[in-house]
Each structure stands twice: as C-alpha cells, then as structure tokens.
Scaffold this motif. Structure first.
Motif, PDB file in Angstrom:
ATOM      1  N   GLU A 248      10.002   2.716  17.555  1.00  0.00           N
ATOM      2  CA  GLU A 248       9.688   3.926  16.790  1.00  0.00           C
ATOM      3  C   GLU A 248      10.539   3.996  15.532  1.00  0.00           C
ATOM      4  O   GLU A 248      10.032   4.324  14.438  1.00  0.00           O
ATOM      5  CB  GLU A 248       9.929   5.150  17.668  1.00  0.00           C
ATOM      6  CG  GLU A 248       9.570   6.470  17.014  1.00  0.00           C
ATOM      7  CD  GLU A 248       9.869   7.652  17.921  1.00  0.00           C
ATOM      8  OE1 GLU A 248       8.965   8.084  18.652  1.00  0.00           O
ATOM      9  OE2 GLU A 248      11.022   8.123  17.903  1.00  0.00           O
ATOM     10  N   ALA A 249      11.827   3.676  15.660  1.00  0.00           N
ATOM     11  CA  ALA A 249      12.712   3.672  14.485  1.00  0.00           C
ATOM     12  C   ALA A 249      12.257   2.631  13.469  1.00  0.00           C
ATOM     13  O   ALA A 249      12.300   2.874  12.251  1.00  0.00           O
ATOM     14  CB  ALA A 249      14.150   3.414  14.925  1.00  0.00           C
ATOM     15  N   ALA A 250      11.811   1.460  13.945  1.00  0.00           N
ATOM     16  CA  ALA A 250      11.322   0.427  13.031  1.00  0.00           C
ATOM     17  C   ALA A 250      10.061   0.895  12.307  1.00  0.00           C
ATOM     18  O   ALA A 250       9.883   0.631  11.106  1.00  0.00           O
ATOM     19  CB  ALA A 250      11.043  -0.860  13.805  1.00  0.00           C
ATOM     20  N   LEU A 251       9.186   1.586  13.011  1.00  0.00           N
ATOM     21  CA  LEU A 251       7.981   2.126  12.385  1.00  0.00           C
ATOM     22  C   LEU A 251       8.340   3.164  11.320  1.00  0.00           C
ATOM     23  O   LEU A 251       7.714   3.220  10.249  1.00  0.00           O
ATOM     24  CB  LEU A 251       7.057   2.747  13.431  1.00  0.00           C
ATOM     25  CG  LEU A 251       6.311   1.786  14.364  1.00  0.00           C
ATOM     26  CD1 LEU A 251       5.575   2.572  15.440  1.00  0.00           C
ATOM     27  CD2 LEU A 251       5.327   0.928  13.573  1.00  0.00           C
ATOM     28  N   VAL A 252       9.353   3.982  11.611  1.00  0.00           N
ATOM     29  CA  VAL A 252       9.795   4.988  10.635  1.00  0.00           C
ATOM     30  C   VAL A 252      10.296   4.305   9.368  1.00  0.00           C
ATOM     31  O   VAL A 252       9.931   4.702   8.251  1.00  0.00           O
ATOM     32  CB  VAL A 252      10.891   5.881  11.255  1.00  0.00           C
ATOM     33  CG1 VAL A 252      11.556   6.734  10.181  1.00  0.00           C
ATOM     34  CG2 VAL A 252      10.295   6.767  12.341  1.00  0.00           C
ATOM     35  N   VAL A 258       6.095   3.969   2.149  1.00  0.00           N
ATOM     36  CA  VAL A 258       4.710   4.400   1.989  1.00  0.00           C
ATOM     37  C   VAL A 258       4.655   5.917   1.771  1.00  0.00           C
ATOM     38  O   VAL A 258       3.867   6.412   0.950  1.00  0.00           O
ATOM     39  CB  VAL A 258       3.882   4.000   3.224  1.00  0.00           C
ATOM     40  CG1 VAL A 258       2.432   4.455   3.076  1.00  0.00           C
ATOM     41  CG2 VAL A 258       3.947   2.502   3.460  1.00  0.00           C
ATOM     42  N   ILE A 259       5.517   6.637   2.474  1.00  0.00           N
ATOM     43  CA  ILE A 259       5.563   8.088   2.316  1.00  0.00           C
ATOM     44  C   ILE A 259       6.020   8.455   0.909  1.00  0.00           C
ATOM     45  O   ILE A 259       5.429   9.336   0.249  1.00  0.00           O
ATOM     46  CB  ILE A 259       6.496   8.706   3.377  1.00  0.00           C
ATOM     47  CG1 ILE A 259       5.887   8.540   4.768  1.00  0.00           C
ATOM     48  CG2 ILE A 259       6.755  10.179   3.078  1.00  0.00           C
ATOM     49  CD1 ILE A 259       6.801   9.010   5.896  1.00  0.00           C
ATOM     50  N   VAL A 260       7.069   7.779   0.440  1.00  0.00           N
ATOM     51  CA  VAL A 260       7.593   8.060  -0.909  1.00  0.00           C
ATOM     52  C   VAL A 260       6.515   7.793  -1.948  1.00  0.00           C
ATOM     53  O   VAL A 260       6.284   8.604  -2.871  1.00  0.00           O
ATOM     54  CB  VAL A 260       8.849   7.213  -1.187  1.00  0.00           C
ATOM     55  CG1 VAL A 260       9.259   7.324  -2.656  1.00  0.00           C
ATOM     56  CG2 VAL A 260       9.986   7.641  -0.273  1.00  0.00           C
ATOM     57  N   GLU A 261       5.830   6.662  -1.816  1.00  0.00           N
ATOM     58  CA  GLU A 261       4.785   6.309  -2.775  1.00  0.00           C
ATOM     59  C   GLU A 261       3.641   7.319  -2.746  1.00  0.00           C
ATOM     60  O   GLU A 261       3.129   7.740  -3.804  1.00  0.00           O
ATOM     61  CB  GLU A 261       4.268   4.911  -2.456  1.00  0.00           C
ATOM     62  CG  GLU A 261       3.196   4.416  -3.423  1.00  0.00           C
ATOM     63  CD  GLU A 261       2.715   3.022  -3.084  1.00  0.00           C
ATOM     64  OE1 GLU A 261       1.686   2.606  -3.650  1.00  0.00           O
ATOM     65  OE2 GLU A 261       3.348   2.352  -2.243  1.00  0.00           O
ATOM     66  N   ALA A 262       3.246   7.735  -1.526  1.00  0.00           N
ATOM     67  CA  ALA A 262       2.146   8.686  -1.404  1.00  0.00           C
ATOM     68  C   ALA A 262       2.537  10.051  -1.959  1.00  0.00           C
ATOM     69  O   ALA A 262       1.722  10.718  -2.620  1.00  0.00           O
ATOM     70  CB  ALA A 262       1.723   8.807   0.063  1.00  0.00           C
ATOM     71  N   GLU A 263       3.769  10.483  -1.706  1.00  0.00           N
ATOM     72  CA  GLU A 263       4.218  11.776  -2.233  1.00  0.00           C
ATOM     73  C   GLU A 263       4.243  11.767  -3.754  1.00  0.00           C
ATOM     74  O   GLU A 263       3.849  12.742  -4.416  1.00  0.00           O
ATOM     75  CB  GLU A 263       5.604  12.110  -1.675  1.00  0.00           C
ATOM     76  CG  GLU A 263       5.596  12.504  -0.207  1.00  0.00           C
ATOM     77  CD  GLU A 263       7.002  12.731   0.330  1.00  0.00           C
ATOM     78  OE1 GLU A 263       7.972  12.245  -0.319  1.00  0.00           O
ATOM     79  OE2 GLU A 263       7.144  13.383   1.391  1.00  0.00           O
ATOM     80  N   ALA A 301      -6.589  14.209  -6.180  1.00  0.00           N
ATOM     81  CA  ALA A 301      -5.307  14.690  -5.645  1.00  0.00           C
ATOM     82  C   ALA A 301      -5.442  15.074  -4.176  1.00  0.00           C
ATOM     83  O   ALA A 301      -4.547  14.807  -3.359  1.00  0.00           O
ATOM     84  CB  ALA A 301      -4.817  15.883  -6.466  1.00  0.00           C
ATOM     85  N   GLU A 302      -6.581  15.701  -3.838  1.00  0.00           N
ATOM     86  CA  GLU A 302      -6.792  16.137  -2.457  1.00  0.00           C
ATOM     87  C   GLU A 302      -6.934  14.952  -1.501  1.00  0.00           C
ATOM     88  O   GLU A 302      -6.548  15.031  -0.328  1.00  0.00           O
ATOM     89  CB  GLU A 302      -8.047  17.005  -2.382  1.00  0.00           C
ATOM     90  CG  GLU A 302      -8.358  17.597  -1.020  1.00  0.00           C
ATOM     91  CD  GLU A 302      -7.349  18.657  -0.623  1.00  0.00           C
ATOM     92  OE1 GLU A 302      -7.197  18.894   0.585  1.00  0.00           O
ATOM     93  OE2 GLU A 302      -6.698  19.243  -1.526  1.00  0.00           O
ATOM     94  N   ALA A 303      -7.471  13.840  -2.022  1.00  0.00           N
ATOM     95  CA  ALA A 303      -7.729  12.667  -1.182  1.00  0.00           C
ATOM     96  C   ALA A 303      -6.470  11.893  -0.840  1.00  0.00           C
ATOM     97  O   ALA A 303      -6.470  11.083   0.092  1.00  0.00           O
ATOM     98  CB  ALA A 303      -8.729  11.744  -1.869  1.00  0.00           C
ATOM     99  N   ILE A 304      -5.418  12.114  -1.592  1.00  0.00           N
ATOM    100  CA  ILE A 304      -4.164  11.395  -1.317  1.00  0.00           C
ATOM    101  C   ILE A 304      -3.466  12.047  -0.132  1.00  0.00           C
ATOM    102  O   ILE A 304      -3.149  13.231  -0.163  1.00  0.00           O
ATOM    103  CB  ILE A 304      -3.245  11.392  -2.548  1.00  0.00           C
ATOM    104  CG1 ILE A 304      -3.927  10.676  -3.721  1.00  0.00           C
ATOM    105  CG2 ILE A 304      -1.910  10.728  -2.213  1.00  0.00           C
ATOM    106  CD1 ILE A 304      -3.161  10.776  -5.017  1.00  0.00           C
ATOM    107  N   THR A 305      -3.255  11.281   0.936  1.00  0.00           N
ATOM    108  CA  THR A 305      -2.631  11.783   2.161  1.00  0.00           C
ATOM    109  C   THR A 305      -1.244  11.190   2.322  1.00  0.00           C
ATOM    110  O   THR A 305      -1.068   9.977   2.199  1.00  0.00           O
ATOM    111  CB  THR A 305      -3.476  11.423   3.394  1.00  0.00           C
ATOM    112  OG1 THR A 305      -4.791  11.972   3.236  1.00  0.00           O
ATOM    113  CG2 THR A 305      -2.859  11.971   4.666  1.00  0.00           C
ATOM    114  N   VAL A 306      -0.292  12.036   2.579  1.00  0.00           N
ATOM    115  CA  VAL A 306       1.069  11.570   2.847  1.00  0.00           C
ATOM    116  C   VAL A 306       1.184  11.327   4.349  1.00  0.00           C
ATOM    117  O   VAL A 306       1.039  12.260   5.145  1.00  0.00           O
ATOM    118  CB  VAL A 306       2.121  12.598   2.395  1.00  0.00           C
ATOM    119  CG1 VAL A 306       3.532  12.107   2.735  1.00  0.00           C
ATOM    120  CG2 VAL A 306       1.982  12.885   0.918  1.00  0.00           C
ATOM    121  N   PRO A 307       1.405  10.094   4.773  1.00  0.00           N
ATOM    122  CA  PRO A 307       1.481   9.831   6.213  1.00  0.00           C
ATOM    123  C   PRO A 307       2.708  10.500   6.831  1.00  0.00           C
ATOM    124  O   PRO A 307       3.756  10.596   6.190  1.00  0.00           O
ATOM    125  CB  PRO A 307       1.578   8.304   6.291  1.00  0.00           C
ATOM    126  CG  PRO A 307       2.138   7.886   4.983  1.00  0.00           C
ATOM    127  CD  PRO A 307       1.622   8.863   3.975  1.00  0.00           C
TER     128      PRO A 307
END
Length: 645
Positions: A248-252, A258-263, A301-307
């Motif tokens: 789980e930590a490795a997945l995080v 990816v989260i930073v890029e999506a945000e 903008a709405e289509a961009i999802t932050v995982p």
C-alpha cells in the motif's frame, strides 16, 4: 458348571430395538450398557454399530444401520435386515429403554461374578489347602476387572473439526503459514485463514472466476477465526498483513506524482475555463463561438480527475465509511482486524440501526448506490470487499443474536474457523520465521498487489473442461446435504454458497501460483481449493453449533477444557467450584446440571461416597475422569470426508 450364564435376551432385544426406533436414546443408553455387556454376539455387534454411528453424527435408524452393515459385510452375521425389524417389533415402549439397559448391564456384572466363582470352585475341587484357596480367592477378587469405561458420547453430534490443510496452499504461502504458526505457537488455522484474506486483498476487484455461462464469482473472501483471548492473534496478523501495508505504501509513492500532475492540470484547466467564461460574458461580438469555447474549457476541467491516495486495508470502520472508501477506491477494499468490533458497528453501535448492505453487496459484487443529503451520491458498479477477522468465542455468540446477521445472509457469506486453543500448551523459545521464508512471502504478495493494482477491469478466469467437471461433482455432492433431512439442513444458507466459495479460493490459488496468468483454472487447482472448502465446511458446522449452543453444553465444554488443561483424573465438586470462574458459576449448585450431563455422556463417573462417621460436614461428592479425556488431542479422529465434504 454347565448352567447358561446369566442373561436376559428379551431385555437385550428391547434395548437395541428402542435405539433403532429412537436413535437419540443412544447417548443416554451408552452410559449404562456397553457392547460387551450383551450376551449374544450379534447384539454386541449391533450395539457397537449404533454407538459408532451416533458418535459420527449419523442417525441410527433401521435403513441407515442396514446400509452400514451391508457395506461392512456384517449384515448377515447379525441376522440380516429381517432381524432388525424383529428387534423393533419386540419393543414394548421406548420409554422403558433405560430400565432394559440396566437389566442387561446387571446381568453382565453377574456373569463376571459367576466366572470368578467358577475359578474358585475349580481350585477347591483340586484338593488344595483351604487357606490357600481362600488366599487365592481374595487375590482373584482384588484383581477382578472393573467395568470398562463406555466410550464417551459427544456432547453434540460433531467431532472436533480438522486442522487447517496447509499443504493445499501455494508453496510460498504454505511455508509462511507454517513458520508463523511455529514461531507464535498458534494453530495453523489462524495464519492460514489470514493468508487467504491477504490473497483476497491483493485480488479484490481484480479477478473474476467464470464457472459456467453467466455464473461468475468475484475473487474475494470473508474469513473469521474464533479464538479466546491471549491467543496471539495480533502477532499473527502483524506478520501476515505487513507485506500488504508495504505494498500500500509503495502504491501511495507511485501515485503521488500522478496526483500532483492531475492537480496542476486541474488548476490550469480551471483557470482556462474561467478566462473563457469571462471572455464570453464580456463579448459583444462572436458571443456564440466564445460561449462554445467556454463550455468546452469547463468540460475539459471537469474531466480531469485527481486520483485518491491508494488504500488497501481498513480496520475499525463503519458501514458508511466503508461505502465511501469503496467509491473512492474504485470499489476495492479489505477490512482486516484481529478483533471483532466491526460486528458491533454493523449491528448499529453508532447509528442505532443495523447496516449490512455494504458488506452483503461487497461480497456478492452487486451494484451499490448510496444517496445522502449532506454528501454527493456514491456509486459503485461492482463493489469487492474482503473481510479477515479474528474474534473471541463470545463475539461469535453475540453476532448470532444480532438482528439481520443470519436472516439477511451475512453469516452465510463467512468462512468460519474454530481451531483448537493452544494456550497453556505452547512451546517456549520456538524457532523464529526464517528470513528466506518471510522475504519470499513479502515479495510474492507485494508483486501480486502491484501487478493487479492498475487494472480497471477484472481478469476473467474460466475453468478448464476438467475443472468444470470437478465443479459439477462438487455441486452434486452438496445438493443432497441441503435437503431438509440432509447433513447441512441447519446451515443451508451457508451451504448454498459453498460451491461458489470453493471457486473463489481456486481463483486465488491460480493467481498465487503463476507469475503470468494462464487462461484457465485447472482441475488440480480446484481440487486443492476443495480441500480448503472441506475444512471450512466442518468448521462452519461447529461455528453455527456454537452460535446456537445450549448453555449447559457450553458450560460442560468449559469443564472438560479445565480437565484437559490441568490433567485432572479425579476431583470433588468443591475442587471444581474453587478452580472455575465465578463469572460462569456463581454458586456450587450451578455445577449440578453440568456434572449430570458429563456423567450421562460417560465423561465422568461418580465415586461412591465414604461412610459418614461422627459429626461434621459431609465430604464433597467426587468424580473420576474418563481416560480418553486426558489423552493428547492428536489421538482424536476427525470426521472423514470426501474431497468436497
């Protein structure tokens, strides 16, 4: 000397006939009369068969007894099927069966005395000195065999269920289970069931087993192990679950960029949408085109999802939180805990209202929609929830009384394990888990989690033709057991899901056995899963029996556990009351029904009270303990079962 030995053939026929008419009487009658007490050999053989069938949990009705004797080749020796009907017709009333049994036992004792008398008569007739005859006679009487203990009758029609079949697990999993059980000195059942929950956590929502046509089973399990306090449940959980938390930590860490890029993309798109909207609002010309551009920018903008940050495991969680996490995590979640508090939560500890829907649908994979006034609607198309718990026996009995747990089918979805308690018999200084075993387990489990984590759609795992035939055999074996008179009639809700549970276990084994997943699950894998299924079938019968246990039977088991733990061969009522908890037996009189039950089932034998002389308090009643109770538990034979019992 040629006189017929004392016996009463009519009483012998009445005892066996009554037992054939009312098989439930065997438990009481076996405490009075033993097979060797019957004078006629055919009657002794019949009574031994009836006692053996009862001990195995099988009804000793005439049809079953006839079939059993025919199978063993003994039917002709006892007079054939017609003689069984003769025995039944010879019974005046089953209500007098105990009286007839005492007559048979009394004649057996008289035959023993007659045999001793015959030996003394022979000595006297040989011209031996009278003093020598008397001395020898006394020695013979002292050495006279005491009546043998009858075989104890089980308190319920079940045996101690089999231990966890570690060898059926994938090799890397079996090595870890055995090593953890050895180091923690816990039953292999605990580590084995958590290992299955760990596999389920890795595969939850990532795989489906296609059994036949539209019959699909998701690869997730609900497992619950029942063990008393002090059983080192937390230590075993920590060892088996640690690789999941590392994965789980490795997945995080893998998801953070990816989260930073999506945000960032979301913020840029949102600002672009704001500029386009402002331009359209302030335009005096080409307003329609600018409005279309603003709409397109807003939709972008709405289509961009932050995982979300990945989450594999939860512990103490409410049904509402579980629904939210399932929606956030794409319908995949595991609830793993060495405690059973989740059951009280489901029963409404916080809300006051039972809420089982999330767990029912999370096991079946049925669509879940949750609408709340204060929060956005949550929708999960195919929820996949894993449950892996270790609970105390008291929790098991509590959940049986919780509203809806049985009626709505939650208990039917759980694979129960009720292992033997090892507390008090653990070896000190056991070998630690070898590093190679722990590393292999951690690496294989982590790789399985990471390989399956990114799949948006589950892998479809069909059965090979041979495996499908094996599954059909399992279904054919199970179906008669679900009938009103079948072996699983009392757990028909659980048994109806048995074949699907075996298929789920086979799917998990298939994923664990292969680095690259072949197309189909083979028959050998299904056979190993069926071995695990047979284990859970026995333990389910025990668990459901305990959930609806008679309090006196439960207390009797508690007393037997004390006897086994202390190795007590003889005790008084005062000894027993002093040793046991006041929370269970508040006064000595509370022990009476328990001692009567254990005596009636031949676990105990009362000791004749000594002659009372003078004033003072009478001595406390005493009992002897059946030798079988004190034998090592490993000598107890489990119920035999087929591959898919």
């Amino acid at each position: 000397m040629t006189r017929t030995p004392p016996h009463d053939e009519a009483a012998e026929r009445a005892v066996i006939g009554a037992a054939l008419l009312a098989p439930h009487l065997v438990a009481d009658l076996a405490g009075i009369v033993q097979p060797d007490d019957f004078h006629r050999p055919a009657h002794a053989a019949l009574w031994r068969t009836l006692v053996d069938l009862h001990a195995a949990g099988t009804s000793g009705d005439p049809i079953t007894v006839t079939a059993h004797l025919a199978e063993t080749g003994d039917l002709g020796r006892v007079g054939g099927a017609p003689y069984l009907h003769t025995l039944i017709n010879a019974v005046p009333s089953t209500a007098n069966a105990t009286h007839y049994a005492r007559i048979v036992a009394d004649h057996a004792r008289r035959r023993d005395v007659a045999a001793l008398g015959a030996r003394l008569t022979q000595l006297a007739g040989c011209g031996a000195d009278t003093t020598d005859v008397v001395t020898t006679g006394r020695a013979l009487l002292d050495a006279a065999p005491t009546p043998a203990w009858p075989a104890p009758i089980p308190l319920t029609a079940r045996h101690r269920p089999r231990p966890f079949p570690v060898d059926a697990l994938p090799a890397w999993l079996a090595d870890m289970v055995a090593a953890v059980a050895e180091f923690t000195q816990t039953p292999t059942d605990l580590a084995g069931c958590i290992a299955l929950a760990a596999l389920s956590t890795a595969a939850t929502g990532r795989a489906e087993i296609q059994i036949r046509g539209s019959w699909h089973e998701p690869a997730n399990l609900f497992t619950v192990v029942i063990l008393p306090p002090g059983s080192r449940k937390s230590a075993v959980f920590a060892a088996m679950i640690r690789p999941l938390l590392a994965a789980e930590a490795a997945l995080v860490e893998r998801t953070k960029p990816v989260i930073v890029e999506a945000e960032l993309a979301q913020r840029v798109a949102a600002k672009a949408a704001d500029r386009a909207a402002n331009a359209a609002a302030n335009a005096t010309a080409s307003r329609d085109r600018l409005l279309a551009d603003a709409t397109a920018a807003a939709m972008t903008a709405e289509a961009i999802t932050v995982p979300p940050l990945p989450r594999l495991v939860a512990d103490d969680i409410t049904s509402e939180q579980a629904a939210s996490l399932l929606a956030e995590q794409g319908g995949r979640l595991a609830v793993l805990s060495p405690e059973g508090g989740i059951f009280a939560t489901l029963a409404g500890r916080y809300s006051g209202t039972p809420n089982l829907e999330v767990f029912l649908k999370g096991h079946a994979g049925d669509m879940l929609r949750v609408d709340r006034r204060s929060r956005p609607a949550e929708h999960v198309d195919r929820p996949a929830l894993t449950l892996g718990l270790a609970v105390q026996p008291e929790v098991l009995r509590d959940i049986a009384a919780m509203p809806g747990f049985r009626g709505k089918g939650l208990l039917a979805r759980i694979l129960f394990a009720v292992p033997e308690n090892t507390v008090g018999r653990r070896r000190i200084g056991a070998d630690p888990i070898p590093d190679t075993v722990a590393d292999t387990y951690a690496n294989r489990l982590r790789a399985l989690v990471l390989d399956l984590a990114d799949r948006r759609e589950p892998i479809l795992l069909p059965l090979t033709p041979a495996a499908n035939e094996r599954m059909l055999e399992i279904e054919r074996e199970v179906e008669p057991r679900l009938a009103p008179s079948g072996a699983w009639a009392h757990i028909v809700d659980w048994g109806s899901k048995y074949a699907g549970a075996v298929a789920r276990i086979a799917g998990l084994f298939h994923l664990a056995d292969h680095d690259t997943t072949p197309e189909s699950i083979g028959a050998a894998t299904l056979d190993r899963a069926a071995t695990i299924g047979a284990y859970y079938a026995e333990h389910a019968a025990t668990a459901f029996d305990d959930m609806g246990a008679d309090p006196v039977v439960d207390d009797a088991r508690h007393v037997l556990a004390w006897i086994e733990r202390t190795g007590t061969e003889r005790f008084t009522k005062r000894d027993l009351f002093t040793a046991l908890s006041r929370g269970r037996f508040r006064k000595a009189a509370d022990l009476d029904p328990v001692l009567n039950l254990l005596t009636g089932h031949a676990y105990l034998q009362p000791v004749a009270a000594p002659e009372r002389r003078g004033a003072g308090r009478a001595s406390s009643p005493a009992w002897l303990v059946h030798p079988d109770v004190l034998r090592p538990s490993g000598t107890v034979q489990p119920i035999t079962a087929g591959r898919a019992s």
